[in-house]
Write a protein that holds these residues in place. Structure first.
Motif, short mmCIF file in Angstrom:
data_model
loop_
_atom_site.label_atom_id
_atom_site.label_comp_id
_atom_site.label_asym_id
_atom_site.label_seq_id
_atom_site.Cartn_x
_atom_site.Cartn_y
_atom_site.Cartn_z
N ARG A 3 2.01 1.70 -3.45
CA ARG A 3 0.95 1.99 -4.40
C ARG A 3 0.33 3.36 -4.18
O ARG A 3 -0.13 3.99 -5.11
N TYR A 4 0.31 3.82 -2.93
CA TYR A 4 -0.36 5.10 -2.69
C TYR A 4 0.64 6.23 -2.46
O TYR A 4 0.35 7.19 -1.77
N ASP A 64 4.90 6.23 4.58
CA ASP A 64 5.18 6.70 3.22
C ASP A 64 4.96 8.20 3.17
O ASP A 64 4.39 8.78 4.10
N GLY A 78 -7.18 -5.64 1.37
CA GLY A 78 -5.88 -5.73 2.03
C GLY A 78 -5.92 -5.30 3.48
O GLY A 78 -5.53 -6.07 4.38
N LEU A 79 -6.44 -4.12 3.76
CA LEU A 79 -6.45 -3.63 5.14
C LEU A 79 -7.44 -4.40 6.01
O LEU A 79 -7.18 -4.60 7.19
N TYR A 119 -13.65 -1.43 0.96
CA TYR A 119 -13.62 0.04 0.93
C TYR A 119 -12.38 0.55 0.22
O TYR A 119 -11.26 0.15 0.50
N GLN A 120 -12.63 1.48 -0.72
CA GLN A 120 -11.51 2.13 -1.43
C GLN A 120 -11.85 3.60 -1.55
O GLN A 120 -13.00 3.96 -1.81
N ILE A 121 -10.84 4.43 -1.32
CA ILE A 121 -11.09 5.87 -1.43
C ILE A 121 -11.24 6.23 -2.90
O ILE A 121 -10.45 5.79 -3.73
N ASN A 136 0.84 -1.21 0.00
CA ASN A 136 0.00 0.00 0.00
C ASN A 136 0.87 1.25 0.00
O ASN A 136 0.58 2.22 -0.71
N GLY A 192 -6.90 -1.72 -6.36
CA GLY A 192 -6.73 -2.94 -5.58
C GLY A 192 -8.06 -3.63 -5.35
O GLY A 192 -9.01 -3.42 -6.10
N SER A 193 -8.10 -4.43 -4.29
CA SER A 193 -9.29 -5.21 -4.02
C SER A 193 -10.16 -4.58 -2.94
O SER A 193 -11.32 -4.93 -2.80
N GLY A 194 -9.56 -3.69 -2.16
CA GLY A 194 -10.29 -3.13 -1.01
C GLY A 194 -10.35 -4.13 0.12
O GLY A 194 -11.12 -3.98 1.06
N SER A 229 1.27 8.61 5.01
CA SER A 229 0.55 7.83 6.02
C SER A 229 1.53 6.94 6.78
O SER A 229 2.53 6.49 6.22
N ILE A 279 -8.57 8.61 -6.42
CA ILE A 279 -7.19 8.84 -6.03
C ILE A 279 -6.27 8.31 -7.13
O ILE A 279 -6.60 7.36 -7.84
N ILE A 325 -4.55 9.98 3.54
CA ILE A 325 -5.97 9.58 3.60
C ILE A 325 -6.77 10.73 4.21
O ILE A 325 -6.39 11.24 5.27
N ILE A 367 -11.24 2.87 6.02
CA ILE A 367 -10.37 2.09 5.13
C ILE A 367 -10.25 0.62 5.54
O ILE A 367 -9.89 -0.22 4.74
P1 ADP Z 1 -6.69 -1.74 -1.85
O1 ADP Z 1 -6.54 -3.08 -2.46
O2 ADP Z 1 -7.69 -0.90 -2.50
O3 ADP Z 1 -5.40 -1.09 -1.58
P2 ADP Z 1 -6.78 -1.83 0.99
O4 ADP Z 1 -7.74 -2.45 1.98
O5 ADP Z 1 -5.38 -2.26 1.15
O6 ADP Z 1 -7.33 -2.08 -0.45
O7 ADP Z 1 -6.84 -0.29 1.19
C1 ADP Z 1 -8.11 0.35 1.24
C2 ADP Z 1 -7.97 1.78 0.77
O8 ADP Z 1 -7.22 2.55 1.72
C3 ADP Z 1 -7.25 1.92 -0.47
O9 ADP Z 1 -8.06 1.78 -1.61
C4 ADP Z 1 -6.69 3.32 -0.37
O10 ADP Z 1 -7.61 4.21 -0.86
C5 ADP Z 1 -6.45 3.53 1.12
N1 ADP Z 1 -5.05 3.32 1.49
C6 ADP Z 1 -4.48 2.21 2.02
N2 ADP Z 1 -3.18 2.40 2.33
C7 ADP Z 1 -2.93 3.70 2.02
C8 ADP Z 1 -1.73 4.51 2.10
N3 ADP Z 1 -0.57 4.04 2.56
N4 ADP Z 1 -1.80 5.78 1.67
C9 ADP Z 1 -2.98 6.27 1.19
N5 ADP Z 1 -4.14 5.55 1.08
C10 ADP Z 1 -4.09 4.28 1.48
#
Ligand code: ADP
Length: 674
Positions: A578-579, A603, A637-638, A621-623, A575, A633-635, A662, A626, A608, A616
């Protein structure tokens, strides 16, 4: 999905419409209810009032029905029997007077003298001697010869009236001679034997003797006089001596004499006054009601009167007299009997009895002797009822104890209604809000799920396409040099592990969803575990041009499930890459503070928004909107990361700022999972 949305939307609208309609109907009903409530309550009060006075009137009727039940008309022939029965009736506290009249309407009880109509025959010798006695007594004032003539007349007396008259004359003459002893003796003869005898004017002879006795002022005779008077009073009460219009005057004289001589008489004789009062009461009964009763008995036609156990009610309601008499008329030659009911005190008792019963409101009942005038206007809730068919102009009047009670009762009721309505409205609104919120959440989730499917397909497709492409190139020998071949194989390896991680996340997620996330704890070197995650991502990090800053304390040990913890760390790291946007720096820190191990990824990326930080971790859930270095992604991971850390008994915290970066920190308790 669309069908689901549509039907939900429709249901929401139906629900809201139903709620609005119900609330409107309820409000309308309540308002009109409160409006009607005053009238309804008034009606309720009047109904209750009517019930109470009807009950009282009925009880009154029943009371009358039940008394006198043991007097059988057949018993009216025997005067002794009648007197016994009436005595029994007198025990009733509400019977103020009983009476007996003979067939022509003369009072036998209370005994009232009538004019002597018997033509008596006096002998000539009696008349001669008696006249001589009177002449000596009044003209010559020769009392001794008067006494002699009177005694002579006595022996020639042929009837009881003449004899009584002589005894009275003898007593009088003795008195004039100041021979008190003899005088009292003669008077006693009259009191003992001739007490019933009346003269031609209907006046009993005792009525003459008593005033004469009272003129004796010698204190030596107070006791014998007292005894004589006492006897007389008892005889009057026992209906032996007839009462007469003059009786009242005599009673007054006796009372005065008693007061004057009280000092000689002992306290036991105080019943004098009581006896006099009782006789007075009977006298006044005859005075005020005697004529009515006599007339009633003489009148032949009273068939319109209701009979109660053989008694006809006779209600007297003139001037200040108000009485209810029940009279049983005997036929010719037998007695008429009756009693007077103390209506006032009886009704007072019946009112008290009835009011002591439970009622919704408090009332007061009056017994009035004229028809009340009631204005039904305003809030006058007075009600009245005629006491009974045979008591004309006697009414029961009932009203509320407190007139303002209805207003305050209504006020309380209105208050309760208002509160209930407000609560209902509040509840309904709350319900609507909850339902709408629930629906929008559902919708959001289903939207997330839809997005998930499209992004996951994309996530799967990208690595698969590269794998397919590069494998094909190698297989078809399109790549000649070994260096490029190795490069291609590396890409294939990298994409495969990316796929594996993605699938791992999905599997973990579905296990966690079903509550099946099973962990295999063993002592693990966390420092090495973090390092292996970095190593795995190394190539990718370098490719993207990231700089990694590590600060890892060595050999930090904890009991964890290494595979899933690696997955979690890996998710955070990927993450972070990627972000990130312009600043491509990543900080990895592992440290131990007291009993806790902190694993931190920082990072300098897009960050966020504050209001989304808590979201998140929600599944799918995905923001929105962005920029991402790689595809969506899949929404998951977290979500999976959080599940894993919490299954370890740990915590995950986020600090983030938009466009600044973040920091995700995993906190593990070393003591846990041992
Ligand atoms: P995804 O597969 O979409 O990354 P996650 O559950 O890992 O799914 O993350 C959910 C959402 O949280 C992401 O879509 C993203 O918008 C936000 N996010 C996660 N990690 C970060 C980060 N390090 N910086 C900014 N946004 C993040």
């Amino acid at each position: 999905m669309k069908i689901f949305h549509k039907s939900h939307k429709r249901l929401t609208i139906i629900f809201i419409v139903l709620v609005v309609i119900t609330a409107t109907i309820l409000t309308y009903l309540s308002i009109s209810n409160i409006k009607n409530l005053r009238e309804l309550t008034k009606k309720e009060v009047i109904d209750e009032e009517e019930k109470i006075i009807y009950d009282i009137a009925e009880n009154f009727q029943q009371y009358i029905n039940q008394i006198g039940e043991n007097i059988i008309p057949g018993a009216l022939i025997d005067i002794i029997e009648i007197k016994i029965r009436l005595k029994e009736l007198e025990v009733d506290p509400f019977i103020s007077q009983t009476f007996i009249l003979d067939s022509v309407g003369n009072f036998i009880k209370p005994y009232f003298a009538r004019i002597n109509t018997n033509n008596r025959q006096s002998s000539n010798l009696f008349l001669k001697n008696y006249t001589l006695g009177e002449r000596n007594e009044y003209q010559s004032l020769n009392y001794s010869s008067a006494e002699r003539y009177y005694l002579a007349s006595l022996s020639s007396s042929t009837n009881i009236i003449d004899s009584t008259k002589v005894f009275n004359a003898l007593a009088r003459v003795s008195l004039k001679k100041s021979d008190y002893e003899k005088s009292i003796k003669y008077y006693k003869v009259i009191l003992d034997n001739y007490y019933e005898v009346v003269d031609d004017y209907g006046i009993p002879y005792v009525n003459y003797t008593i005033p004469q006795l009272l003129t004796i002022s010698d204190p030596a005779y107070i006791i014998p006089i007292f005894n004589a008077l006492h006897d007389m009073l008892i005889l009057l009460l026992e209906d032996k001596i007839p009462m007469n219009t003059s009786t009242s005057g005599i009673l007054k004289q006796i009372a005065n004499w008693y007061l004057e001589n009280e000092y000689v008489l002992d306290d036991n004789n105080k019943d004098y006054i009581d006896l006099i009062d009782q006789i007075e009461k009977q006298l006044s009964f005859i005075r005020s009601k005697g004529t009515y009763i006599t007339e009633f008995i003489k009148s032949s036609n009273n068939s319109n009167q209701t009979l109660i156990n053989g008694f006809s009610p006779l209600s007297i309601n003139v001037d200040s007299i108000n009485a209810l008499l029940l009279v049983m008329k005997g036929n010719d030659n037998i007695y008429n009997i009756g009693f007077e009911l103390a209506t006032g005190s009886l009704i007072k008792k019946l009112i008290d009895d009835r009011l002591s019963q439970d009622a919704k409101f408090d009332y007061k009942v009056d017994y009035v002797l004229e028809e009340p005038v009631i204005k039904r206007a305003n809030d006058d809730l007075t009600t009245y009822l005629r006491l009974s068919a045979f008591t004309p102009n006697q009414y029961l009047l009932i009203k509320m104890q407190d007139d303002k009670l209805i207003s305050s009762y209504l006020l309380r009721l209105t208050g309760a209604y208002t509160i209930a309505l407000l609560l209902l409205a509040f509840g309904l609104i709350l319900g609507v809000i909850l339902v709408v919120r629930d629906i929008s959440r559902e919708r959001k989730l289903s939207q997330l799920q839809t997005d998930f499917v499209s992004s996951i397909s994309h996530e799967l497709k990208t690595p698969l396409t590269s794998i397919h492409l590069f494998t094909e190139s190698i297989l078809l020998n399109r790549v000649k040099d070994n260096k490029t071949k190795k490069e291609y194989l590396n890409i294939i390896l990298k994409e495969t592990s990316r796929l594996m991680r993605l699938i791992n996340n999905m599997l973990d997620f579905s296990k966690a969803e079903q509550g099946n996330l099973k962990l295999n704890f063993k002592e693990t070197n966390i420092s090495e575990l973090v390092q292996s995650a970095i190593d795995e991502l190394d190539q990718w990090i370098k490719d993207k041009g990231f700089i990694i800053n590590k600060k890892i304390e060595n050999d930090l040990l904890a009991n964890v499930d290494p595979d899933s913890l690696l997955q979690a760390i890996f998710n955070l790291m990927s993450n972070a890459i990627r972000y990130s946007d312009k600043v491509k720096e990543i900080y990895i820190r592992v440290k131990k503070v007291e009993n806790y191990i902190y694993i931190e990824t920082e990072d300098k990326g897009i960050g966020i928004p504050e209001d989304e930080i808590n979201l998140i971790f929600t599944k799918f859930y995905q923001i929105d909107d962005i920029k991402m270095i790689t595809g969506k992604g899949s929404g998951l991971g977290l979500t999976v990361t959080k599940e894993i850390i919490e299954a370890h008994g740990g915590k995950i915290v986020v600090k983030s700022k938009v466009n600044a970066g973040s920091t995700f920190t995993i906190i593990l308790d070393i003591a846990a999972n041992k």
